[in-house]
Design a protein around this motif. Sequence first.
Motif, PDB file in Angstrom:
ATOM      1  N   LEU A   1       0.803  -1.373  -0.096  1.00 16.98           N
ATOM      2  CA  LEU A   1      -0.156   0.017  -0.074  1.00 16.98           C
ATOM      3  C   LEU A   1       0.821   1.365   0.037  1.00 16.98           C
ATOM      4  O   LEU A   1       0.591   2.166  -0.615  1.00 16.98           O
ATOM      5  CB  LEU A   1      -0.838   0.020   1.198  1.00 16.98           C
ATOM      6  CG  LEU A   1      -2.187  -0.778   0.901  1.00 16.98           C
ATOM      7  CD1 LEU A   1      -2.975  -0.551   2.537  1.00 16.98           C
ATOM      8  CD2 LEU A   1      -3.050   0.015  -0.133  1.00 16.98           C
ATOM      9  N   LYS A   2       1.880   1.071   0.800  1.00 16.34           N
ATOM     10  CA  LYS A   2       2.711   2.364   1.020  1.00 16.34           C
ATOM     11  C   LYS A   2       3.607   2.755  -0.541  1.00 16.34           C
ATOM     12  O   LYS A   2       3.654   3.788  -1.082  1.00 16.34           O
ATOM     13  CB  LYS A   2       3.638   2.114   1.865  1.00 16.34           C
ATOM     14  CG  LYS A   2       4.924   3.442   2.087  1.00 16.34           C
ATOM     15  CD  LYS A   2       5.928   3.238   3.037  1.00 16.34           C
ATOM     16  CE  LYS A   2       6.719   4.465   3.125  1.00 16.34           C
ATOM     17  NZ  LYS A   2       7.849   3.981   3.878  1.00 16.34           N
ATOM     18  N   ALA A   3       3.810   1.571  -1.248  1.00 16.08           N
ATOM     19  CA  ALA A   3       4.424   1.654  -2.597  1.00 16.08           C
ATOM     20  C   ALA A   3       3.121   2.154  -3.627  1.00 16.08           C
ATOM     21  O   ALA A   3       3.780   3.098  -4.621  1.00 16.08           O
ATOM     22  CB  ALA A   3       5.083   0.347  -3.126  1.00 16.08           C
ATOM     23  N   LEU A   4       2.112   1.725  -3.471  1.00 12.40           N
ATOM     24  CA  LEU A   4       1.110   2.131  -4.351  1.00 12.40           C
ATOM     25  C   LEU A   4       0.660   3.610  -4.161  1.00 12.40           C
ATOM     26  O   LEU A   4       0.944   4.488  -5.101  1.00 12.40           O
ATOM     27  CB  LEU A   4      -0.089   1.500  -4.074  1.00 12.40           C
ATOM     28  CG  LEU A   4      -0.163   0.062  -4.758  1.00 12.40           C
ATOM     29  CD1 LEU A   4      -1.068  -0.938  -4.256  1.00 12.40           C
ATOM     30  CD2 LEU A   4      -0.029   0.132  -6.381  1.00 12.40           C
ATOM     31  N   LYS A   5       0.748   4.236  -3.119  1.00 11.32           N
ATOM     32  CA  LYS A   5       0.581   5.567  -2.753  1.00 11.32           C
ATOM     33  C   LYS A   5       1.902   6.524  -3.150  1.00 11.32           C
ATOM     34  O   LYS A   5       1.589   7.621  -3.347  1.00 11.32           O
ATOM     35  CB  LYS A   5       0.305   5.719  -1.204  1.00 11.32           C
ATOM     36  CG  LYS A   5      -1.139   5.201  -0.692  1.00 11.32           C
ATOM     37  CD  LYS A   5      -1.185   5.130   0.682  1.00 11.32           C
ATOM     38  CE  LYS A   5      -2.434   4.599   0.963  1.00 11.32           C
ATOM     39  NZ  LYS A   5      -2.569   4.297   2.492  1.00 11.32           N
ATOM     40  N   THR A   6       3.251   5.979  -2.857  1.00 14.14           N
ATOM     41  CA  THR A   6       4.102   6.630  -3.375  1.00 14.14           C
ATOM     42  C   THR A   6       4.130   6.733  -4.937  1.00 14.14           C
ATOM     43  O   THR A   6       4.462   7.939  -5.365  1.00 14.14           O
ATOM     44  CB  THR A   6       5.475   5.893  -2.915  1.00 14.14           C
ATOM     45  OG1 THR A   6       5.321   5.707  -1.670  1.00 14.14           O
ATOM     46  CG2 THR A   6       6.751   6.427  -3.554  1.00 14.14           C
ATOM     47  N   ASN A   7       3.522   5.986  -5.571  1.00  8.78           N
ATOM     48  CA  ASN A   7       3.619   6.052  -6.910  1.00  8.78           C
ATOM     49  C   ASN A   7       2.472   6.293  -7.600  1.00  8.78           C
ATOM     50  O   ASN A   7       2.020   6.213  -8.839  1.00  8.78           O
ATOM     51  CB  ASN A   7       4.127   4.538  -7.558  1.00  8.78           C
ATOM     52  CG  ASN A   7       5.534   4.285  -7.303  1.00  8.78           C
ATOM     53  OD1 ASN A   7       6.361   4.807  -7.726  1.00  8.78           O
ATOM     54  ND2 ASN A   7       5.725   3.195  -6.377  1.00  8.78           N
ATOM     55  N   THR A   8       1.403   6.951  -6.707  1.00  5.83           N
ATOM     56  CA  THR A   8       0.129   7.456  -7.285  1.00  5.83           C
ATOM     57  C   THR A   8       0.236   8.307  -8.475  1.00  5.83           C
ATOM     58  O   THR A   8      -0.528   8.164  -9.455  1.00  5.83           O
ATOM     59  CB  THR A   8      -0.537   8.252  -6.347  1.00  5.83           C
ATOM     60  OG1 THR A   8      -0.794   7.357  -4.931  1.00  5.83           O
ATOM     61  CG2 THR A   8      -1.866   8.850  -6.373  1.00  5.83           C
ATOM     62  N   ALA A   9       1.269   9.236  -8.521  1.00  7.34           N
ATOM     63  CA  ALA A   9       1.430  10.048  -9.639  1.00  7.34           C
ATOM     64  C   ALA A   9       1.484   9.382 -10.964  1.00  7.34           C
ATOM     65  O   ALA A   9       1.002   9.792 -11.939  1.00  7.34           O
ATOM     66  CB  ALA A   9       2.296  11.209  -9.437  1.00  7.34           C
ATOM     67  N   PHE A  10       2.620   8.297 -10.604  1.00 12.89           N
ATOM     68  CA  PHE A  10       2.731   7.539 -12.247  1.00 12.89           C
ATOM     69  C   PHE A  10       1.383   7.104 -12.524  1.00 12.89           C
ATOM     70  O   PHE A  10       0.884   6.989 -13.665  1.00 12.89           O
ATOM     71  CB  PHE A  10       3.632   6.615 -11.903  1.00 12.89           C
ATOM     72  CG  PHE A  10       3.663   5.585 -12.974  1.00 12.89           C
ATOM     73  CD1 PHE A  10       4.441   5.723 -14.142  1.00 12.89           C
ATOM     74  CD2 PHE A  10       3.334   4.364 -12.598  1.00 12.89           C
ATOM     75  CE1 PHE A  10       4.618   4.822 -15.192  1.00 12.89           C
ATOM     76  CE2 PHE A  10       3.409   3.280 -13.983  1.00 12.89           C
ATOM     77  CZ  PHE A  10       3.964   3.581 -14.794  1.00 12.89           C
ATOM     78  N   PHE A  11       0.846   6.325 -11.730  1.00 12.94           N
ATOM     79  CA  PHE A  11      -0.544   5.441 -12.050  1.00 12.94           C
ATOM     80  C   PHE A  11      -1.841   6.546 -12.400  1.00 12.94           C
ATOM     81  O   PHE A  11      -2.240   6.257 -13.324  1.00 12.94           O
ATOM     82  CB  PHE A  11      -1.248   4.930 -10.862  1.00 12.94           C
ATOM     83  CG  PHE A  11      -0.363   3.689 -10.507  1.00 12.94           C
ATOM     84  CD1 PHE A  11      -0.428   2.443 -11.147  1.00 12.94           C
ATOM     85  CD2 PHE A  11       0.332   3.272  -9.047  1.00 12.94           C
ATOM     86  CE1 PHE A  11       0.515   1.625 -10.799  1.00 12.94           C
ATOM     87  CE2 PHE A  11       1.043   2.358  -8.764  1.00 12.94           C
ATOM     88  CZ  PHE A  11       1.123   1.233  -9.771  1.00 12.94           C
ATOM     89  N   GLN A  12      -1.721   7.750 -11.850  1.00 14.23           N
ATOM     90  CA  GLN A  12      -2.771   8.671 -12.316  1.00 14.23           C
ATOM     91  C   GLN A  12      -2.346   9.158 -13.495  1.00 14.23           C
ATOM     92  O   GLN A  12      -3.275   9.374 -14.683  1.00 14.23           O
ATOM     93  CB  GLN A  12      -2.738   9.955 -11.458  1.00 14.23           C
ATOM     94  CG  GLN A  12      -3.632   9.825 -10.220  1.00 14.23           C
ATOM     95  CD  GLN A  12      -3.460  10.824  -9.263  1.00 14.23           C
ATOM     96  OE1 GLN A  12      -4.084  10.780  -8.192  1.00 14.23           O
ATOM     97  NE2 GLN A  12      -2.733  11.887  -9.475  1.00 14.23           N
ATOM     98  N   LYS A  13      -1.194   9.482 -14.109  1.00 14.79           N
ATOM     99  CA  LYS A  13      -0.827   9.783 -15.425  1.00 14.79           C
ATOM    100  C   LYS A  13      -1.060   8.680 -16.642  1.00 14.79           C
ATOM    101  O   LYS A  13      -1.658   9.020 -17.374  1.00 14.79           O
ATOM    102  CB  LYS A  13       0.965   9.986 -15.305  1.00 14.79           C
ATOM    103  CG  LYS A  13       1.407  10.553 -16.502  1.00 14.79           C
ATOM    104  CD  LYS A  13       2.680  11.004 -16.635  1.00 14.79           C
ATOM    105  CE  LYS A  13       3.123  11.416 -18.020  1.00 14.79           C
ATOM    106  NZ  LYS A  13       4.417  11.843 -17.746  1.00 14.79           N
TER     107      LYS A  13
END
Length: 136
Positions: free
Chosen positions: A76-88
Amino acid sequence: MAKYNDTSPEGRSVRLLRVGEQVRHILSELLMRGEVHDAVLTSHSVSVTEVRMSPDLRHATVFVKPLLGANEADVLKALKTNTAFFQKQVAKRVQMKYAAKLKFLSDESFDTAEHIESLLNNPKVAQDLSKEADED
């Protein structure tokens, strides 16, 4: 003139469900292919179980579960850290007026189902259930 009602039995519109499912497929594909450059995410299999879109399609709540629930907090921490990448990536692949802001949460439905199953398998509950069946 009557307004077209586009809602499912659950109360969410078909459009919200369709967009949520499209976002779920995109995120699942990104994780499966290892397109995000994060050691935690590439070393774990993560299932995107559901995506719930807000009525204005500006926010998406993403429910995830790592395989066997291993290292859930780290994932979950890794997903939240990479949220900008996923949103893009989602914004590129889904044709919408606004890019949805993603919020990652752990999917607790499996834990709830397991808890209910354990309650139903409890000898006292099983005894009560068998009494009700006998009375019918």
